[in-house]
Design an enzyme around this catalytic site. Structure first.
Site, PDB file in Angstrom:
ATOM      1  N   ALA A  75       0.815  -1.213   0.000  1.00  0.00           N
ATOM      2  CA  ALA A  75       0.000   0.000   0.000  1.00  0.00           C
ATOM      3  C   ALA A  75       0.853   1.269   0.000  1.00  0.00           C
ATOM      4  O   ALA A  75       0.567   2.229  -0.724  1.00  0.00           O
ATOM      5  CB  ALA A  75      -0.945  -0.017   1.197  1.00  0.00           C
TER       6      ALA A  75
ATOM      7  N   GLU B  72       3.887   1.629  -1.088  1.00  0.00           N
ATOM      8  CA  GLU B  72       4.552   1.753  -2.385  1.00  0.00           C
ATOM      9  C   GLU B  72       3.586   2.254  -3.451  1.00  0.00           C
ATOM     10  O   GLU B  72       3.953   3.067  -4.306  1.00  0.00           O
ATOM     11  CB  GLU B  72       5.153   0.404  -2.786  1.00  0.00           C
ATOM     12  CG  GLU B  72       6.350   0.009  -1.947  1.00  0.00           C
ATOM     13  CD  GLU B  72       6.729  -1.459  -2.062  1.00  0.00           C
ATOM     14  OE1 GLU B  72       7.833  -1.831  -1.609  1.00  0.00           O
ATOM     15  OE2 GLU B  72       5.915  -2.252  -2.586  1.00  0.00           O
TER      16      GLU B  72
ATOM     17  N   ASP C 285       7.552 -11.531   1.046  1.00  0.00           N
ATOM     18  CA  ASP C 285       8.253 -12.610   0.340  1.00  0.00           C
ATOM     19  C   ASP C 285       7.369 -13.844   0.238  1.00  0.00           C
ATOM     20  O   ASP C 285       7.362 -14.547  -0.776  1.00  0.00           O
ATOM     21  CB  ASP C 285       9.549 -12.977   1.069  1.00  0.00           C
ATOM     22  CG  ASP C 285      10.487 -11.798   1.236  1.00  0.00           C
ATOM     23  OD1 ASP C 285      10.491 -10.921   0.354  1.00  0.00           O
ATOM     24  OD2 ASP C 285      11.207 -11.752   2.247  1.00  0.00           O
TER      25      ASP C 285
END
Length: 484
Positions: A206, A208, A276
């Site tokens: 969010a 980014e 990840d």
């Protein structure tokens, strides 16, 4: 999405090979206790008890790919230093990971060291010099990408802005993907999404997304506007934003509708590496040609479990199968669930029965049991056990159907099948804090009561609901059929 589709996707992971390219790093977690403040400065003093080193960044994505059952290949660059050697050793010792590391004497391996006490991070120290990958290392990286991409069903690009994901590396990834006709999924960094080229999916978080679009992302409506703008700023087929506790949202090129998907509410222990984990799940799903919706569901489920664990933890296929809407947990899986719940401070409840035809009496027992505990496990008699107890013609519904019905109830957190006539061995194995039974029993007559009370737990009896029983329902249905 159906539970069957999600389960099939998880089970397909061992057939998937996914290449991960990006910024690998070494994560160190220093654990200890804080009992006083330093006399030298107003800071806590951490008395170290132990430390753990594990692969981080793109290397953690590879770990998660392998933990989920896929064949993970990792292309990354490290320095020829002690941290790089430790990282390589950890990767080579991890089943399912095939490392293709390029080493350079001109680089220093990125390290992140976190200091943790009582489950809380006190401080993170980063050793991350600005990496400038030289010409020789660039050539080696491009060759490693071309070599490692053979046979892969998807390529994930994990960009932490540490210097590995250069324009040349991106070009090499796109060239390999085009040659092999495989999708590329990007976890981006920075404001320029166009630099990643024509890829299948870009997955910012969010913050980014807000930085890329210069738009708010607090509400669903905000996110919808931001995603539309982000799609205009890149060549990706899909933009998917991860929103922590709010789930995720995505938009596909050529479609006007933004889809919002919510994850299950979970107790957050540590968010390290959750991105990840979701990237790995997306890689496996898209490698298996899953729809965007199903891929998103798998990513939500995996990252939701990752945040309940300490450190840059991995999530296994077995854990996802147990967490998914797929009915019956094995005894070993149930033990693991109990261990995790108990370590999080939850009170574990248990009840059991045949639950052949669900009726209000059953619901009263289950709801009253859940009201007295945090997590409720239901022991379910197997078909053979029901027949021995109730006679021929029973059960009306087979064990899988009965388990599915129970799993769909909000009060039930797990269903475990038992073959015996009583759940005694199951109670002994799970050691619940609360045992609940419906009926007019004396506590001494309830199977497992002695064990639960002896372990410091409680036993609760829920009175029967008059006129509600499976036997009565069958009799009424038979009478109605005869009159017809």
């Amino acid at each position: 999405m159906t539970g069957h589709a999600l389960k099939s996707l998880v089970l397909s992971a061992p057939q998937q090979c996914v290449l991960c390219v990006g910024d690998a790093m070494l994560d160190t977690f220093v654990y200890g206790e804080v009992e006083r403040i330093s006399p030298e400065a107003p800071v806590p003093v951490l008395r170290e008890s132990h430390r753990i080193k594990m692969p981080g960044g793109a290397a953690n994505t590879a770990r998660n790919l392998a933990a989920l059952g896929a064949n993970a290949r990792l292309v990354a660059v490290t320095g020829r230093d002690e941290a790089g050697q430790v990282l390589l050793h950890l990767l080579e010792g991890s089943a399912g990971i095939e490392p293709h590391l390029v080493t350079s004497p001109d680089l220093t391996t990125v390290q992140k060291t976190r200091f943790v006490s009582s489950g809380q991070q006190l401080l993170r120290v980063d050793q991350e010099p600005v990496l400038k990958v030289g010409d020789a290392a660039q050539v080696d990286l491009k060759e490693a990408i071309s070599r490692a991409a053979e046979g892969a069903g998807a390529i994930v690009l994990s960009d932490y802005a540490k210097g590995t994901v250069t324009a040349e590396v991106i070009a090499a990834v796109l060239a390999a993907a085009e040659t092999l006709d495989v999708p590329v999924i990007v976890d981006p960094k920075g404001h320029d999404l166009m630099r990643y080229g024509k890829v299948a999916l870009i997955k910012p978080n969010a913050s980014e997304l807000a930085a890329v679009t210069n738009l708010p992302v607090s509400t669903d409506a905000d996110v919808e506007v931001a995603l539309v703008k982000a799609l205009s700023l890149c060549l990706a087929d899909t933009i998917m934003v991860t929103r922590a506790a709010k789930g995720l949202s995505f938009i596909r090129r050529g479609e006007a509708t933004v889809r919002h998907m919510r994850g299950d509410a979970r107790d957050v222990f540590d968010v390290s590496g959750a991105g990840d984990t979701s990237l790995a799940a997306l890689g496996i799903a898209i490698s298996a040609d899953a729809s965007t919706e199903l891929a998103a569901e798998l990513a939500l489920l995996a990252s939701g479990l990752a945040v309940t664990k300490a450190g840059t933890a991995t999530v296994s296929a077995a854990e996802l199968l147990d967490l998914g809407p797929a009915d019956i947990a094995s005894l070993d899986a149930a033990r693991d669930l109990v261990d995790r719940w108990r370590s999080a401070g939850h009170r574990i409840g248990f009840t059991n029965g045949c639950f052949d035809l669900l009726h209000p009496g059953h619901l009263k027992v289950l709801e009253e049991a859940k009201a007295r505990c945090d997590r409720l496990i239901v022991g379910l008699n197997s078909d053979a056990s029901v027949t021995r107890l109730k006679g021929e013609g029973r059960p009306v519904n087979d064990e899988r159907s009965r388990a599915r019905m129970l799993s769909g109830l909000a009060a039930v957190d797990a269903v475990v099948l038992f073959q015996e006539d009583t759940p005694l061995e199951l109670v002994r194995a799970l050691t619940p804090d609360l045992l609940v039974k419906g009926g007019d029993y004396a506590i001494e007559a309830i199977v497992g009561a002695e064990e639960v009370i002896g372990g410091g737990g409680d036993v609760h009896i829920v009175p029967l609901v008059e006129g509600q029983s499976t036997t009565g329902m069958i009799a009424r249905a038979s009478d109605q059929s005869s009159s017809d």
